[in-house]
Enzyme design. Structure first.
Site, PDB file in Angstrom:
ATOM      1  N   ASP A  80      46.179  33.873  49.748  1.00 44.40           N
ATOM      2  CA  ASP A  80      46.958  32.670  49.452  1.00 44.40           C
ATOM      3  C   ASP A  80      46.152  31.655  48.638  1.00 44.40           C
ATOM      4  O   ASP A  80      46.729  30.841  47.911  1.00 44.40           O
ATOM      5  CB  ASP A  80      47.457  32.013  50.741  1.00 44.40           C
ATOM      6  CG  ASP A  80      48.796  32.575  51.203  1.00 44.40           C
ATOM      7  OD1 ASP A  80      49.600  32.942  50.327  1.00 44.40           O
ATOM      8  OD2 ASP A  80      49.033  32.659  52.415  1.00 44.40           O
ATOM      9  N   CYS A  94      35.064  45.679  37.950  1.00 46.29           N
ATOM     10  CA  CYS A  94      34.161  45.903  39.076  1.00 46.29           C
ATOM     11  C   CYS A  94      33.927  47.410  39.260  1.00 46.29           C
ATOM     12  O   CYS A  94      33.191  48.022  38.494  1.00 46.29           O
ATOM     13  CB  CYS A  94      34.696  45.235  40.326  1.00 46.29           C
ATOM     14  SG  CYS A  94      33.461  45.095  41.647  1.00 46.29           S
ATOM     15  N   HIS A 123      35.114  39.814  38.147  1.00 44.91           N
ATOM     16  CA  HIS A 123      36.561  39.830  38.414  1.00 44.91           C
ATOM     17  C   HIS A 123      37.247  38.701  37.638  1.00 44.91           C
ATOM     18  O   HIS A 123      37.467  37.613  38.179  1.00 44.91           O
ATOM     19  CB  HIS A 123      36.834  39.654  39.910  1.00 44.91           C
ATOM     20  CG  HIS A 123      36.485  40.824  40.752  1.00 44.91           C
ATOM     21  ND1 HIS A 123      37.413  41.782  41.114  1.00 44.91           N
ATOM     22  CD2 HIS A 123      35.314  41.213  41.307  1.00 44.91           C
ATOM     23  CE1 HIS A 123      36.821  42.705  41.858  1.00 44.91           C
ATOM     24  NE2 HIS A 123      35.547  42.384  41.994  1.00 44.91           N
ATOM     25  N   GLU A 142      40.229  38.296  36.980  1.00 45.33           N
ATOM     26  CA  GLU A 142      41.556  37.960  37.524  1.00 45.33           C
ATOM     27  C   GLU A 142      41.532  36.748  38.439  1.00 45.33           C
ATOM     28  O   GLU A 142      42.549  36.071  38.613  1.00 45.33           O
ATOM     29  CB  GLU A 142      42.152  39.169  38.261  1.00 45.33           C
ATOM     30  CG  GLU A 142      41.498  39.531  39.583  1.00 45.33           C
ATOM     31  CD  GLU A 142      40.351  40.506  39.471  1.00 45.33           C
ATOM     32  OE1 GLU A 142      40.020  41.178  40.469  1.00 45.33           O
ATOM     33  OE2 GLU A 142      39.772  40.600  38.365  1.00 45.33           O
TER      34      GLU A 142
END
Length: 527
Positions: free
Chosen positions: A71, A381, A505, A507
């Site tokens: 979240d 990764c 990462h 993202e």
């Protein structure tokens, strides 16, 4: 003083508390307020770091290296603020801290109890996260009635008393089911949920009614009457085509006005900022055509395991103006023989992070297919490590090349354990958080970022083995990113095609209105 908004949920989990909290954060930012967000999770793990992705979904990593609930990714993407170690708290962390203090003698021989010691620890965490913020939005995980969440509910009840009710707001998200057989909306689950919440001393100020359809006014009025809230404090939260529509839907019902009124906040809405978000949503709906990308992973049965990657692909698709379609491929299903059939209808292949030996050979076959057929390949990764292993096997001829993680006895460990990690326990021992990366001039990495130094987040334990760096580069592998001192390889490429692997990462830092540059370049290559 910081104002606090506590978001609780009732009836069932998965109703969208996180999206509601994140969307409200976006609306309050559009009023010029400094917003921070926090998730309180009742489970007993210290953090999600060692939890199975099949149970919990992805682990989101913050700039300062905290392994957190997914979240927090939604929070960052909506409010565009980098969160940190105080933004996620679990029951495990609470009890760990309390017991450590008890062993250290910090309580001076007191009998350690849930109240006040555990609740004080929770309140302290909430206050630390809210430093320097105008508004702190705190989501309590789980549902009302869960045994595990009771200390958290008690803590926020106490905190509301301490900071003053005028500085605190309770939002309760609950289900209003629609019964298609009788064509009825049912408010009873909401009524019972609010009753349960009130039994622990918390009265909701706003009720967010979750339903796939718009709830009739008569049902909203009924909820208002039976749950003792004003009619304008019953907010309808319906299913939207895009989750980035939710702030606009809540704003259309004046939710941000109600929140500011009840908290005594007089900041006016920045309609230019709201219009920019609305324009972005319009762009989402105006995408034309479709591009299909294969996501080859170990945990594809639960798509939330790759939530930030999915959202980053979406963000990039907003910019390039194409709808993104993801073909979910279980890496166990891929072989050199089956790759052609699996990937023939895909314009690109993305390999995300992961741990453990299962499915690795399928990932290597996927990477080999992409390289040999010049299909755009993006390894993240583990995906970068797979690219290195595949290159060592296919180009250098090291047939048993592998990572020490998967084969401790291989003669060519092109991916190896970090030296300072040998012999340590699993939890919290990885390279975590934001690190700088020096970018090689003329590389695809430089083209994407338009910079010779970038900062991205990491979550891994193994690294490129420098003993093979010279052999790899002599055979055509481009090392396009390293640590500033050159000691660690952060990114690799294959010349003449989009075949990129990054140890970090990207993202985690992508935003719907500021997509990750690498995801944008990947989709452009796919098109």
């Amino acid at each position: 003083m910081c104002k606090f908004i506590f978001v609780t949920g009732g009836v069932v989990s998965g109703l969208g508390k996180g999206i509601t909290a994140a969307s409200l954060g976006r609306l309050l930012k559009c009023r010029g307020l400094k917003v921070t967000s926090q998730k309180l999770d009742p489970y007993m793990n210290i953090d999600p770091g060692t939890m199975s992705p099949f149970q919990h979904g992805e682990v989101f990593v913050t700039d300062d290296g905290a392994e957190t609930d997914l979240d927090l990714g939604h929070y960052e993407r909506f409010i565009d603020e980098n969160l940190g170690k105080y933004s996620n708290l679990t029951s495990g962390r609470v009890y760990w801290n309390v017991l450590s203090k008890e062993r250290n003698g910090d309580y001076l021989g007191q009998t350690v109890q849930i109240i006040p010691h555990v609740t004080n620890e929770i309140k302290d965490f909430i206050l630390k996260n809210a430093q320097d913020a105008d508004v702190g939005i705190v989501e309590i995980g789980g549902t009302i009635g869960d045994i595990e969440s009771q200390p958290f509910l008690e803590a926020i009840r106490q905190l509301a008393l301490e900071v003053g009710r005028r500085n605190c707001l309770f939002i309760h998200v609950c289900l209003v089911p629609y019964i298609s057989g009788s064509d009825e909306f049912k408010s009873k689950p909401t009524q019972h949920s609010v009753k349960e919440l009130m039994s622990v001393g918390i009265h909701p100020d706003i009720i967010v009614a979750r339903c796939d359809k718009e709830i009739p006014d008569e049902i909203r009025k009924k909820i208002s009457l039976f749950c003792n809230v004003s009619p304008d404090c019953v907010i309808n939260n319906t299913t939207c085509k895009s989750l980035y529509e939710v702030p606009l839907m809540l704003h259309a019902q004046n939710m941000d006005d109600v929140v500011c009124r009840d908290l005594g906040i007089e900041k006016a809405t920045d309609y230019e900022a709201l219009a920019a978000w609305s324009k972005m949503v319009e762009t989402i709906h105006n995408r034309q055509g479709e591009v299909q990308v294969a996501l080859v992973g170990k945990y594809v049965k639960l798509h939330d395991s790759y939530l930030s990657i999915v959202e980053s692909l979406n963000h990039a698709s907003f910019l390039v103006g194409k709808n993104i379609k993801i073909k979910w491929v279980d890496s166990d299903s891929v072989t050199d023989e089956s790759a052609e059939e699996i990937f023939s209808d895909c314009s690109g292949i993305i390999l995300p992070g992961g741990f453990g030996q299962r499915g690795i050979e399928g990932m290597i076959s996927s990477c080999r297919y992409a390289r040999e057929h010049k299909v755009p390949y993006f390894g993240i990764c583990l995906g970068m490590q797979i690219a290195v292993i595949e290159f060592a096997r296919s180009v250098l001829g090291f047939k048993d090349a592998n990572s020490r993680e998967f084969d401790e006895t291989c003669s060519h460990p092109v991916i190896d354990l970090m030296k300072n990690q040998e012999g340590v326990i699993m939890g919290g021992t990885m390279r975590l958080g934001t690190y700088p990366c020096k970018v090689k001039g003329g590389s695809l990495l430089e083209k994407a970022y338009a910079s010779d130094l970038i900062h991205e987040r990491h979550r891994h334990r193994y690294e490129f083995n420098n003993d093979y760096r010279e052999k790899m580069t002599e055979s055509g592998l481009i090392i396009s990113g390293t640590s500033p001192d050159g000691s660690l390889v952060e990114a690799v490429e294959v010349a003449g095609q989009f075949h990129v692997g990054v140890q970090f990462h990207p993202e985690f830092k992508s935003r719907p209105n500021k997509p990750s540059p690498l995801f944008v370049e990947f989709l452009k290559a796919c098109l």
